[in-house]
Enzyme design. Structure first.
Site, PDB file in Angstrom:
ATOM      1  N   ASP A   1      38.097  43.837  46.137  1.00  0.00           N
ATOM      2  CA  ASP A   1      37.472  42.509  46.184  1.00  0.00           C
ATOM      3  C   ASP A   1      38.387  41.460  46.820  1.00  0.00           C
ATOM      4  O   ASP A   1      38.623  40.393  46.267  1.00  0.00           O
ATOM      5  CB  ASP A   1      37.018  42.081  44.776  1.00  0.00           C
TER       6      ASP A   1
ATOM      7  N   HIS B   1      37.762  39.655  49.472  1.00  0.00           N
ATOM      8  CA  HIS B   1      36.922  38.473  49.693  1.00  0.00           C
ATOM      9  C   HIS B   1      37.560  37.398  50.567  1.00  0.00           C
ATOM     10  O   HIS B   1      37.588  36.212  50.197  1.00  0.00           O
ATOM     11  CB  HIS B   1      36.481  37.882  48.344  1.00  0.00           C
TER      12      HIS B   1
ATOM     13  N   ASP C   1      34.508  45.181  49.300  1.00  0.00           N
ATOM     14  CA  ASP C   1      34.257  43.738  49.364  1.00  0.00           C
ATOM     15  C   ASP C   1      35.435  43.041  50.043  1.00  0.00           C
ATOM     16  O   ASP C   1      36.096  42.172  49.450  1.00  0.00           O
ATOM     17  CB  ASP C   1      33.965  43.122  47.987  1.00  0.00           C
TER      18      ASP C   1
ATOM     19  N   ASN D   1      29.328  45.803  48.596  1.00  0.00           N
ATOM     20  CA  ASN D   1      28.036  45.167  48.890  1.00  0.00           C
ATOM     21  C   ASN D   1      28.177  43.989  49.847  1.00  0.00           C
ATOM     22  O   ASN D   1      27.311  43.740  50.679  1.00  0.00           O
ATOM     23  CB  ASN D   1      27.335  44.731  47.595  1.00  0.00           C
ATOM     24  N   HIS D   2      29.298  43.261  49.752  1.00  0.00           N
ATOM     25  CA  HIS D   2      29.459  42.081  50.616  1.00  0.00           C
ATOM     26  C   HIS D   2      29.732  42.441  52.073  1.00  0.00           C
ATOM     27  O   HIS D   2      29.707  41.547  52.927  1.00  0.00           O
ATOM     28  CB  HIS D   2      30.548  41.159  50.075  1.00  0.00           C
TER      29      HIS D   2
ATOM     30  N   ASP E   1      26.795  41.189  54.005  1.00  0.00           N
ATOM     31  CA  ASP E   1      26.407  39.768  53.990  1.00  0.00           C
ATOM     32  C   ASP E   1      26.100  39.247  55.387  1.00  0.00           C
ATOM     33  O   ASP E   1      25.350  38.287  55.553  1.00  0.00           O
ATOM     34  CB  ASP E   1      27.533  38.908  53.384  1.00  0.00           C
TER      35      ASP E   1
ATOM     36  N   HIS F   1      34.313  45.430  42.427  1.00  0.00           N
ATOM     37  CA  HIS F   1      32.992  44.833  42.229  1.00  0.00           C
ATOM     38  C   HIS F   1      32.891  43.958  40.985  1.00  0.00           C
ATOM     39  O   HIS F   1      32.364  42.861  41.076  1.00  0.00           O
ATOM     40  CB  HIS F   1      31.909  45.908  42.218  1.00  0.00           C
TER      41      HIS F   1
ATOM     42  N   GLN G   1      35.405  42.682  39.585  1.00  0.00           N
ATOM     43  CA  GLN G   1      36.529  41.759  39.763  1.00  0.00           C
ATOM     44  C   GLN G   1      37.282  41.544  38.445  1.00  0.00           C
ATOM     45  O   GLN G   1      37.548  40.419  38.032  1.00  0.00           O
ATOM     46  CB  GLN G   1      36.045  40.441  40.410  1.00  0.00           C
TER      47      GLN G   1
ATOM     48  N   ARG H   1      31.663  16.347  44.511  1.00  0.00           N
ATOM     49  CA  ARG H   1      32.836  15.499  44.687  1.00  0.00           C
ATOM     50  C   ARG H   1      32.703  14.449  45.773  1.00  0.00           C
ATOM     51  O   ARG H   1      33.618  13.638  45.963  1.00  0.00           O
ATOM     52  CB  ARG H   1      34.069  16.372  44.990  1.00  0.00           C
TER      53      ARG H   1
END
Ligand SMILES: [Zn+2]
Length: 563
Positions: free
Chosen positions: A60, A62, A103, A135-136, A139, A269, A271, A423
């Site tokens: 992961d 990412h 990922d 899975n990512h 994307d 996955h 994480q 913000r």
């Protein structure tokens, strides 16, 4: 000795005695030896010396090729840590494999805007041997994944993803190390089907990974001395997976032949740092630098190194024919900071320097990523109001826009955005990614949780208590509420009364789900799914698809009435 330490030692001792020898009666082993002699092996093969094999693992990633503002993680420091272990293992005559649980994609704009090129390049430079497909990885449109597969100089593995009836990826690869064969099998969660845009996976089928692994295990056992699965399926403690597809615990429990299953699962996955306190009890409050005992199910070790390259997991094995022993396990923190209750920060362990060559190779991508933040992503007509005082007092068009983007992306029934996560306002005119990061600077992940009507009513009751002025003040879509003196008097979803028997999908962010801004925790609920999608990126996609966006279309109506 801390309780963690003793559980760790106990699990390692169990591991040392838990090889094949323990499960196969000695008599039978003797019989096999006699039969081998009777079969006429004149010169039995020379006894191979045992192999010292170190598995390093991450998952992961990412998009975290660069360290964060606190100097945590990043691939240049990860390289230094990995090289140190490589040198130590080589000096002791051992061998090493570097694996990832998938990922690689999605999470920070500097990576996302460059199709994760720096991340794939970084993995090549760090010398990864193999990665699961996560899975990512779906994307982005198929052309991006095709490009990434070209970049990858490591085995990109998944046995259960099919396209037009054929496996889309290499299912496994057999590595030779010190005269032994190590098979690494890749598996991907079949939840991928429902987590990504249908357009990106047209013609692609995510078959159930467990039957696929069971089918391949005899073949892998025949080819290799050790069988590892690099998976992207999630670690659910004791197999309590809720609405998620089965994960690593179920894989370990269900896949075996002749009493022997996979030797090791390098997962991802969920994480999670997979550090067990005792059997089937995970330490969900794991702190960097603490001891970590991996999970063990049905003789299979299961490891996972949290996320983002925060840690490199290290498992040292001794491999003999038919006998695999785990000697040592640890999570090596990559410049992770411990945050005290008073807000002070300190490095959890000694600082790890960034490898200069990797840093230099990634620097242009970081610079380019910063520039890309100035590229327009869409246009607005009218201002979306994110004024700090107003968003914490009353629904505003920006609160509604953010909630609607989350709702749309997760296909939820209702969405709640905490005002404390808003913000800045979104100005009129040309909008850049940088504008979106001013509105949502926390890189929160969008989550969705499936709740019963009864649970949803309880949760909305807590949301109703968030007083105007508080960060927890709820900006909502899809739900109508009447609140009197902080008490929820009436609630409807999509205009209909809430049915306590039916289930509803609530979109929120991971921060809120982990108790942020005072909300009840939902991230341990079995219906909880962290999509891993960055909030600003979800907003970018939403705006890009609907530009120009009219502020007037997002004006709050009277969905929420407070007295
Ligand atoms: Zn995943």
């Amino acid at each position: 000795m801390t309780p963690q330490r003793s559980a760790f030692v106990a699990s390692l001792q169990e591991g040392a005695a838990g090889g094949l020898a323990k499960r196969v009666p000695r008599l039978l082993l003797g019989l096999v030896a006699v039969l081998a002699v009777l079969a006429g092996c004149a010169t039995p093969p020379a006894e191979r010396p045992p192999l010292r094999l170190t598995i390093l693992h991450t998952n992961d990633h990412h998009g975290r090729f660069w360290p964060n503002a606190d100097g945590e993680y990043g691939m240049a420091a990860r390289k230094t840590a990995i090289d140190r272990v490589r040198a130590e293992v080589a000096a002791a005559g051992g061998q090493l494999l570097l694996l990832d649980g998938g990922d690689i994609n999605t999470g920070v704009p500097e990576s996302d805007l460059q199709d994760a090129e720096p991340d794939f390049l970084g993995m090549n430079l760090l010398g990864y041997d193999a990665s699961a497909v996560g899975n990512h990885e779906f994307d982005k449109p198929p052309a991006v994944l095709a490009k990434q597969r070209q970049w990858a100089r490591f085995a990109f593995l998944s046995a259960n993803i099919y396209k037009d009836g054929q496996r889309m990826f290499e299912p496994y690869r057999v590595f030779e190390r010190g005269g032994y064969k190590i098979a690494v099998l890749g598996l991907t969660t079949d939840d991928t089907q429902k987590m990504v845009l249908p357009d990106n996976i047209r013609g692609i089928e995510f078959r159930k990974p467990i039957p696929e692994a069971a089918k391949l295990l005899p073949e892998l056992r025949a080819k290799a001395d050790m069988v590892i699965a690099a998976t992207h399926m999630g670690h659910y403690t004791d197999g309590r997976r809720g609405v998620n597809a089965p994960g690593d615990v179920e894989l370990a429990r269900q896949v075996h032949i002749d009493g022997r299953g996979l030797d090791l699962i390098v997962g991802g996955h969920s994480q999670s740092p997979v550090c067990m306190l005792t059997e089937n009890v995970r330490n969900d409050a794991y702190q960097p630098g603490g001891p970590c005992g991996p999970d063990r199910q049905n003789g299979t070790w299961i490891v996972q190194a949290h996320e983002w390259g925060k840690y490199v997991g290290r498992a040292d094995f001794e491999v003999r024919a038919g006998d695999i022993r785990l000697l040592r396990y640890q999570l090596i923190p990559i410049n992770m900071v411990r945050r005290a209750a008073d807000g002070s920060k300190a490095l959890a362990t000694e600082a790890i320097a960034q490898d200069p060559a990797v840093r230099a190779a990634l620097q242009p991508f970081q610079d380019q990523g910063q520039l890309a933040l100035n590229v327009p992503v869409g246009q607005t007509i009218g201002v979306f109001d994110g004024d700090r005082v107003r968003v914490r007092q009353q629904p505003t068009n920006l609160g509604i826009l953010l909630a609607r983007a989350m709702l749309q992306r997760t296909d939820a029934d209702l969405a709640v955005m905490n005002a404390g996560g808003i913000r800045d306002s979104l100005p009129e005119g040309r909008i850049t990614y940088r504008d979106l990061l001013k509105v949502q600077p926390f890189a929160n992940q969008v989550a969705v949780v499936t709740l019963t009507g009864r649970e949803l009513l309880d949760w909305l009751g807590s949301a109703a208590k968030m007083t105007p002025g508080a960060g927890g003040f709820a900006q909502t879509v899809g739900v109508q509420m009447r609140i009197e003196g902080g008490v929820l008097k009436e609630a409807r979803v999509q205009g209909r009364p809430i049915d306590p028997q039916r289930t509803y999908r609530l979109a929120i962010n991971h921060f809120t789900a982990t108790g942020g801004d005072g909300y009840p925790r939902l991230e341990t609920h079995p219906g909880y799914i962290n999509t891993g999608l960055n909030d600003a990126d979800v907003l970018r996609e939403y705006i890009a698809a609907r530009s120009p966006l009219k502020a007037a279309d997002y004006m709050p109506g009277d969905d929420v009435q407070r007295k």
